[in-house]
Design a protein around this motif. Structure first.
Motif, PDB file in Angstrom:
ATOM      1  N   ASP A 268     -16.592  24.574  -5.759  1.00 18.87           N
ATOM      2  CA  ASP A 268     -15.909  23.283  -5.233  1.00 18.87           C
ATOM      3  C   ASP A 268     -17.379  22.178  -4.821  1.00 18.87           C
ATOM      4  OD1 ASP A 268     -13.730  21.723  -4.137  1.00 18.87           O
ATOM      5  OD2 ASP A 268     -15.128  22.195  -2.493  1.00 18.87           O
ATOM      6  N   ALA A 269     -17.153  21.089  -6.122  1.00 11.88           N
ATOM      7  CA  ALA A 269     -17.376  20.276  -6.256  1.00 11.88           C
ATOM      8  C   ALA A 269     -18.266  19.421  -4.668  1.00 11.88           C
ATOM      9  CB  ALA A 269     -17.690  19.021  -7.363  1.00 11.88           C
ATOM     10  N   ASN A 270     -17.218  19.223  -4.345  1.00 16.08           N
ATOM     11  CA  ASN A 270     -16.899  18.214  -3.045  1.00 16.08           C
ATOM     12  C   ASN A 270     -17.904  18.985  -1.718  1.00 16.08           C
ATOM     13  OD1 ASN A 270     -16.183  16.242  -1.459  1.00 16.08           O
ATOM     14  ND2 ASN A 270     -14.347  17.303  -0.644  1.00 16.08           N
ATOM     15  N   THR A 271     -17.742  19.973  -1.999  1.00 18.22           N
ATOM     16  CA  THR A 271     -18.486  21.521  -0.650  1.00 18.22           C
ATOM     17  C   THR A 271     -19.290  21.416  -0.683  1.00 18.22           C
ATOM     18  OG1 THR A 271     -15.713  22.785  -0.480  1.00 18.22           O
ATOM     19  CG2 THR A 271     -17.987  23.734   0.235  1.00 18.22           C
TER      20      THR A 271
ATOM     21  N   ASN B  62     -17.484  29.678  -1.894  1.00 20.39           N
ATOM     22  CA  ASN B  62     -16.388  30.119  -2.294  1.00 20.39           C
ATOM     23  C   ASN B  62     -15.422  31.261  -1.984  1.00 20.39           C
ATOM     24  OD1 ASN B  62     -18.148  28.640  -4.381  1.00 20.39           O
ATOM     25  ND2 ASN B  62     -19.264  30.647  -4.664  1.00 20.39           N
ATOM     26  N   MET B  63     -15.426  31.727  -0.911  1.00 23.84           N
ATOM     27  CA  MET B  63     -14.177  31.548  -0.659  1.00 23.84           C
ATOM     28  C   MET B  63     -13.225  31.543  -0.157  1.00 23.84           C
ATOM     29  SD  MET B  63     -16.093  34.806   2.029  1.00 23.84           S
ATOM     30  CE  MET B  63     -15.663  36.431   1.502  1.00 23.84           C
TER      31      MET B  63
ATOM     32  N   GLU C 213     -30.830  21.755  -6.530  1.00 20.38           N
ATOM     33  CA  GLU C 213     -29.554  21.921  -8.026  1.00 20.38           C
ATOM     34  C   GLU C 213     -28.959  23.136  -7.577  1.00 20.38           C
ATOM     35  OE1 GLU C 213     -28.764  21.307 -11.203  1.00 20.38           O
ATOM     36  OE2 GLU C 213     -29.292  19.347  -9.870  1.00 20.38           O
ATOM     37  N   ARG C 214     -29.883  24.509  -6.542  1.00 19.29           N
ATOM     38  CA  ARG C 214     -29.052  25.514  -6.581  1.00 19.29           C
ATOM     39  C   ARG C 214     -28.053  25.997  -5.594  1.00 19.29           C
ATOM     40  NH1 ARG C 214     -32.752  25.702  -9.447  1.00 19.29           N
ATOM     41  NH2 ARG C 214     -31.571  25.486 -10.974  1.00 19.29           N
TER      42      ARG C 214
END
Ligand code: N01
Length: 540
Positions: A319-322, A348-349, A311-312
């Motif tokens: 990005d949901a896939n990552t 996220n970079m 969850e964290r």
């Protein structure tokens, strides 16, 4: 600090003990045996002390045990005078500390650096070990003590074309001693274990682009590192001996944040579970796995902890896939839990990319990058964060021959077999510090190392005092110990994943769960053996 090789040996007669390795274990062993009045020499392949902390200099390398615990406890003055700057120490500070210890206790004069042990053979006629090094030394010694570390043989996977790569390659466990500047570089990191999870945020902060090649997603909880809390430090130092004593009674010998629990996760409501995990997540560190008493033995309880971490990850990674790829689906804690600082945030970079090599396997390394089945990645540097041939790798790379020509390679063909993780049948007067069959990697290593070193020193002194030629584990006691270690492991969730604890990261390595799960009971077992006059051993 780089040391020059000392040609110490010439014209020296037989020594009482040779210690292989000048890491945390070898240094303390040297100190104890000298105090006991023995003639001792340490042989160390590196050009300085520190072992693990000498070799693992990758960006972000840091201990995952808190500084006030990850330090020697044998000297009150030492633990009082040394000041740590952070909650978890970085590699440079730990190496400074180890050098300080080596100087403070005058240990450097007992170490020959730049010397790799190639062979050790037990001479039954003279009851001594004959040791050969790559520097041409031939040394004889009554005792041979292997302080070679559990994670000291780098695992570099045999990927086709590796030698053809035109850029620079690195392994986290044998990192260069000079600064590496990744700025402007396209970097690839293979692996997502503890080392990668620490290095990736640092490399990403510097490089032009970072591609992470992930085979298995890993669980990681925040370390919550920061400058050391001075009030807490003063409290610990005011009664350091008591603090150490308490930690030695804890599972894994970890004290500060690892407050355990007497409750099963299944006895708590979902709200209570969330609150408990959140509390520990916010404190940071391994205490997360102490939230309930059955996380390592009950799959249903473990699932709750695992889902909390997933969850964290989903919350953190945009990005949901990552995020999905970064979510592990195995048992949490079954592989070594990682502690991180901004690992998941790094994805996220915009210049950081994750490649799932289960989906798109690496096919070969080319002069200019890595070719996966479906995609080619152009790279300037490749970092192998691919771990180690753990626990047995270094021991088996030395040709160790015991009684009747038995080699350790043959004795351990089906996996390591020891008595107490300290000795091996057929190899008289040889001791292993934190060997397979001892808790070692499942504990704060320094606590386990100190316990082994002190046990070995007392055993060696006993042999000398009684004027025995040798000590050797009995077959039955070794068989019984191996069975005991396997039995405990089989009652836990540890054997359920492909961890290096089981040798599963090395192709062809026997799949045997190597460490003993059961600190601090293990310590009592060693003490019982000792107080019974070394039961399970024969002397001659
Ligand atoms: O090594 P690892 P590590 N192709 O074995 C992957 C201690 N430590 O150096 O999981 C592609 O954990 C492998 O994938 P998989 C700590 O005890 C402590 O990171 O096998 N990938 C994995 O992702 C730790 O557990 C600290 O599928 C390959 C990675 O490489 C231990 O050292 C810091 C591959 C290796 O992970 C080892 O950690 C660092 C291949 N052929 C380390 N082969 C602290 O104190 C392997 N991989 C914080």
């Amino acid at each position: 600090m780089e040391m020059t090789t000392r040609p110490f040996i010439a014209n020296t007669g037989q020594l009482d003990a040779i210690i292989v390795g000048a890491g945390i274990a070898g240094l303390y062993m040297l100190h104890r045996l000298r105090q006991a009045g023995l003639s001792v020499l340490v042989l160390e392949r590196g050009k300085g002390v520190g072992g693990t902390w000498y070799w693992n200099r990758y960006p972000g390398a840091r201990c995952d045990v808190e500084s006030l615990e990850y330090s020697y406890s044998f000297s009150e003055r030492l633990q009082q005078e040394w000041n740590w700057s952070e909650r978890y120490s970085g590699q440079p500070e730990i190496l400074d500390y180890i050098n300080h210890v080596a100087n403070r206790f005058d240990l450097l004069s007992g170490i020959q650096f730049g010397t790799k042990v190639e062979k050790a053979r037990y001479d039954e006629t003279h009851a001594c070990w004959i040791i050969n090094t790559d520097q041409g030394d031939r040394i004889t010694s009554k005792f041979l003590i292997m302080a070679t570390g559990c994670l000291s043989s780098a695992n570099i996977p045999q990927i086709e074309g590796r030698e053809s790569f035109k850029g620079a390659t690195y392994h986290t466990g044998s990192w260069p001693h000079h600064e590496i500047d990744f700025s402007g570089q396209r970097v690839g990191v293979i692996g997502t274990g503890s080392s990668a999870i620490q290095a990736i945020p640092h490399i990403a902060a510097e490089c032009e682009s970072l591609t992470v090649f992930q085979r298995t997603a890993n669980y990681s909880v925040p370390a919550r590192n920061g400058t050391i809390n001075k009030t807490y430090e003063a409290e610990v130092k005011a009664n350091y001996a008591e603090f150490r004593k308490r930690n030695r009674m804890m599972p894994a010998a970890l004290g500060s944040t690892f407050t355990g629990s007497n409750q099963s996760a299944l006895e708590a409501s979902p709200e209570e579970q969330q609150m408990e995990f959140a509390k520990r997540w916010n404190i940071g560190g391994f205490g997360f796995l102490g939230a309930y008493n059955d996380l390592t033995i009950n799959k249903e309880s473990n699932d709750v902890a695992a889902e909390f971490v997933r969850e964290r990850i989903r919350e953190t990674v945009a990005d949901a896939n990552t995020a999905g790829l970064l979510c592990p689906d195995s048992v949490i804690g079954c592989k070594r839990l990682c502690l991180d600082t901004n690992y998941f945030e790094t994805y996220n970079m915009p210049h950081v990319h994750l490649v799932d090599i289960r989906e798109d396997p690496i096919q070969r390394i080319m002069p200019t990058g890595i070719r996966c089945k479906n995609t080619v990645y152009e790279l300037d540097d490749i970092v192998f964060a691919t771990g180690f041939d753990a626990m047995t790798g270094t021991l088996l790379r030395i040709r160790i021959t015991g009684r009747s020509g038995l080699t350790l390679q043959d004795a351990w063909k089906a996996g390591p077999r020891t008595y107490l993780g300290l000795t091996v049948k057929g190899f008289p007067n040889m001791f292993l510090i934190s060997g397979p069959g001892s808790p070692s990697v499942l504990t704060n290593m320094i606590v386990s190392i100190e316990q082994h070193v002190e046990w070995i020193e007392r055993c060696v002194s006993y042999i000398l005092e009684k004027q025995y030629s040798a000590i050797e584990a009995e077959q039955g006691s070794q068989d019984g110990w191996v069975e005991h270690v396997n039995l405990i492991a089989s009652k836990t969730l540890y054997p359920s994943c492909n961890s290096w604890y089981r040798g599963a990261n090395i192709p062809g390595k026997p799949r045997v769960f190597m460490p003993h799960i059961g600190f601090p009971t293990y310590v009592a077992q060693c003490e019982e053996v000792e107080s019974a006059g070394y039961s399970g051993f024969e002397f001659y």
